[in-house]
Write a protein that holds these residues in place. Structure first.
Motif, PDB file in Angstrom:
ATOM      1  N   VAL A 301     -64.628  35.309  14.532  1.00 28.19           N
ATOM      2  CA  VAL A 301     -65.785  35.982  15.039  1.00 28.19           C
ATOM      3  C   VAL A 301     -66.010  37.505  14.245  1.00 28.19           C
ATOM      4  O   VAL A 301     -66.897  37.882  13.898  1.00 28.19           O
ATOM      5  N   LYS A 302     -64.656  38.137  14.400  1.00 25.78           N
ATOM      6  CA  LYS A 302     -64.756  39.691  13.790  1.00 25.78           C
ATOM      7  C   LYS A 302     -65.210  39.653  12.204  1.00 25.78           C
ATOM      8  O   LYS A 302     -65.593  40.604  11.782  1.00 25.78           O
ATOM      9  N   GLN A 305     -68.526  38.957  11.810  1.00 23.99           N
ATOM     10  CA  GLN A 305     -69.556  40.140  12.361  1.00 23.99           C
ATOM     11  C   GLN A 305     -69.283  41.145  11.212  1.00 23.99           C
ATOM     12  O   GLN A 305     -70.521  41.984  11.055  1.00 23.99           O
ATOM     13  N   ASN A 310     -75.466  37.737  12.870  1.00 20.31           N
ATOM     14  CA  ASN A 310     -75.745  38.004  14.402  1.00 20.31           C
ATOM     15  C   ASN A 310     -75.332  37.103  15.330  1.00 20.31           C
ATOM     16  O   ASN A 310     -74.500  36.158  14.890  1.00 20.31           O
ATOM     17  N   ILE A 311     -75.351  37.181  16.489  1.00 16.02           N
ATOM     18  CA  ILE A 311     -74.864  36.305  17.485  1.00 16.02           C
ATOM     19  C   ILE A 311     -75.200  34.776  17.227  1.00 16.02           C
ATOM     20  O   ILE A 311     -74.248  34.098  17.504  1.00 16.02           O
ATOM     21  N   VAL A 325     -69.264  34.653  21.859  1.00 16.59           N
ATOM     22  CA  VAL A 325     -69.582  35.536  20.433  1.00 16.59           C
ATOM     23  C   VAL A 325     -69.821  36.819  20.935  1.00 16.59           C
ATOM     24  O   VAL A 325     -69.315  37.999  20.496  1.00 16.59           O
ATOM     25  N   ARG A 326     -70.860  37.112  21.962  1.00 14.41           N
ATOM     26  CA  ARG A 326     -71.146  38.260  22.347  1.00 14.41           C
ATOM     27  C   ARG A 326     -69.999  39.274  23.023  1.00 14.41           C
ATOM     28  O   ARG A 326     -69.833  40.458  22.671  1.00 14.41           O
ATOM     29  N   TYR A 328     -66.670  38.495  22.233  1.00 11.43           N
ATOM     30  CA  TYR A 328     -65.648  39.218  21.121  1.00 11.43           C
ATOM     31  C   TYR A 328     -66.233  40.153  20.356  1.00 11.43           C
ATOM     32  O   TYR A 328     -65.313  40.999  19.838  1.00 11.43           O
ATOM     33  N   MET A 329     -67.463  40.168  19.950  1.00  8.41           N
ATOM     34  CA  MET A 329     -68.165  41.257  19.236  1.00  8.41           C
ATOM     35  C   MET A 329     -67.997  42.638  19.739  1.00  8.41           C
ATOM     36  O   MET A 329     -67.881  43.633  19.184  1.00  8.41           O
TER      37      MET A 329
END
Length: 550
Positions: A301-302, A305, A310-311, A325-326, A328-329
């Motif tokens: 995810v990182k 990102q 985007n998510i 995802v939100r 982890y971001m």
């Protein structure tokens, strides 16, 4: 022997009471306040009572102009349902008269008589029958009301029950001066409304379809006498009050203030949880750390990102939820999983096995070890000792015994999760009854400087809010407004932004507790209606929930 040996003991008055009067005279006395005279009563097929009645007045009053007329135009029959007698339906056949209206200024030439207060125009039920229908409809769903009314001899459909409820007009109550307001969920996390309660009468005034600033402001503009508003920490209600331009006293709810402080304590404990863990599990006895299965997904995810996705794109590419995802971001590093408390079954294994071999029931054994300090629940207890009743006659299988021998024996205390620690700390702050293990935990946590700071701040804040001296709040803000604990500084900043309302919470006796109670009642009404009730129906059920018809 005499058939009635005690006949001489009955007085003349009692003998008169025991003499059954005629049906006509008896029922006429019941209907006399409604200006109805019962002519005949029939009991059809042992199921339904048919009452034939007419008006006992010699004149009629025009409902349009109020003029009195003695000249009959014609007669017709109306069929009206009344409340049942001993569960049997009652049907009134009313012979109504039409009169000529002699008032030349009246726009009607004829009118139908409407006698007394029991029979209304265009209605098929008596007043008391309609009150019973409405009361049932307000207390439960329309289908449940239909079934209950059918059981007592009033046949009606669920749609008719709803129509009767919607026919009631909701009073505006513009003279209210003190109100409490809170939000409630149409669908939790999706759509919300607002409930407004009169703190003077302790009853619901209105329901709003949302919790927006404009809606509450419009409501306040229509109720110019409102002087005190009790609310939670919502900024929307504050903005609506400020937009009215009136001098309305805002009171922050003490319950929500204490809840906000408890949430602050939980955040502080969460951010320093590693220190607590290292104290309970020293490095020399800690097991080899396992690789967190979430780490690989977190790294992907990182990376995505960093590429600018985007998510929604990351969620679709990795096939994981957008909420994950939100989350982890928003993190720089993946936090550790919160450990769960490990129950010390090994302390009770020998006792449980011996008692079970002697014929004692597992439930009784569970209650006995519960008194000795065991903190587990019954179902996990059954699962753990299921081997006792699966043919091993109270002995562990050989592979489990070997596994126990190889496992290292440790007497360290269980590692409690964050929320449980916060709950115990909250009990200590509020001076509630605590068991020995909970007192020991708080004493051990006092060895941390950060814990002493947040514990003293929370204790002082609780005493301040539950006290009656406004100056104590200023002292608290001076002491902790610049605390090295970031969560505590943020909490103090929020108190400063809402300072006047918090001061009023200390100075005044106003509380939003009754509003919280009505929110819970609203949830129950929604469940009874299977979540299908409209705003207008919910409003009537809440406003008239404690209505007593006379």
């Amino acid at each position: 022997m005499c058939k009635a040996p005690n006949e001489s003991k009955i007085t003349t008055f009692l003998r008169q009471c025991l003499t059954p009067p005629s049906a006509k005279a008896d029922l006429s006395a019941l209907y006399s306040p409604s200006d109805l005279s019962v002519e005949q009563v029939e009991y059809e097929d042992m199921r339904t009572y048919h009452v034939y009645a007419r008006c006992n007045l010699l004149h009629g009053v025009c409902p349009y102009c109020g003029g009195v007329s003695h000249r009959v135009h014609s007669r017709y029959q109306r069929t009206i349902t009344d409340l049942s007698i001993l569960g049997h339906p009652v049907v009134i056949t009313f012979e109504a008269r039409k009169f000529f209206c002699h008032n030349p200024s009246c726009r009607r030439k004829t009118f139908a008589e409407q006698p007394g207060d029991e029979v209304f125009r265009y209605r098929r039920r008596t007043r008391r029958c309609e009150m019973a229908v409405t009361q049932h409809g307000l207390k439960c769903s329309s289908e449940s009301a239909r079934k209950l009314l059918s059981a007592i001899g009033v046949s009606i459909s669920g749609d008719t029950v709803l129509r009767d409820i919607h026919r009631i007009s909701v009073p505006e109550r513009r003279e209210v001066k003190e109100i409490g307001v809170d939000d409630w969920a149409f669908r939790k996390g999706v759509t919300y409304g607002s409930i407004i309660v009169s703190l003077e009468t302790g009853s619901v005034i209105d329901l709003l379809g949302d919790r927006d600033v404009s809606s509450f402001q419009t409501w306040l503009d229509g109720h110019s006498q409102v002087a005190i508003v009790s609310r939670d920490r919502s900024t929307d209600y504050t903005a609506a009050i400020a937009a009215t331009g009136r001098n309305i006293t805002e009171v922050a709810d003490r319950f929500h203030l204490n809840m906000n402080m408890s949430a602050c304590v939980t955040k502080v404990i969460s951010s320093h949880y590693d220190e607590y863990r290292s104290t309970v599990c020293p490095a020399e006895v800690q097991e080899t750390p396992k690789v967190d299965s979430r780490q690989i997904m977190f790294n992907e995810v990182k990376e995505l990102q960093a590429e600018g996705l985007n998510i929604a794109q990351i969620s679709q590419k990795l096939d994981i939820a957008r909420q994950t995802v939100r989350k982890y971001m928003g993190w720089d590093t993946l936090p550790k999983r919160a450990s769960k408390e490990r129950l010390p079954y090994f302390l009770y294994d020998t006792y449980v096995e011996e008692e079970y071999r002697h014929g004692k029931d597992l439930r009784k054994i569970f209650l006995e070890i519960k008194e000795k300090g065991f903190r587990g629940s019954l179902t996990p207890f059954y699962d753990h000792y299921s081997y006792l009743s699966d043919g091993h006659h109270g002995y562990r299988p050989k592979h489990e015994v070997e596994k126990m021998k190889k496992a290292p024996i440790t007497d360290r205390e269980p590692l409690l999760p964050i929320r449980q620690i916060a709950h115990i700390v909250d009990k200590s702050i509020r001076k509630k009854k605590m068991v020995k293990d909970e007192v020991t935990l708080v004493e051990k946590m006092m060895s941390f400087g950060w814990f002493r700071d947040i514990y003293n701040a929370a204790s002082s804040f609780y005493a301040t809010i539950m006290g009656d001296d406004i100056n104590d709040l200023d002292t608290w803000l001076e002491n902790y407004g610049k605390s090295p604990i970031q969560e505590l500084r943020s909490f103090a900043y929020g108190i400063r932004m809402d300072l006047k309302a918090v001061q009023n919470a200390i100075a005044l006796e106003t509380s939003n507790g009754i509003v919280e109670g009505f929110v819970n009642k609203l949830k129950e009404v929604k469940r009874v209606m299977y979540g299908r009730a409209s705003l207008n129906l919910l409003k009537r059920k809440m406003v008239f929930s404690d209505l007593c018809f006379n």
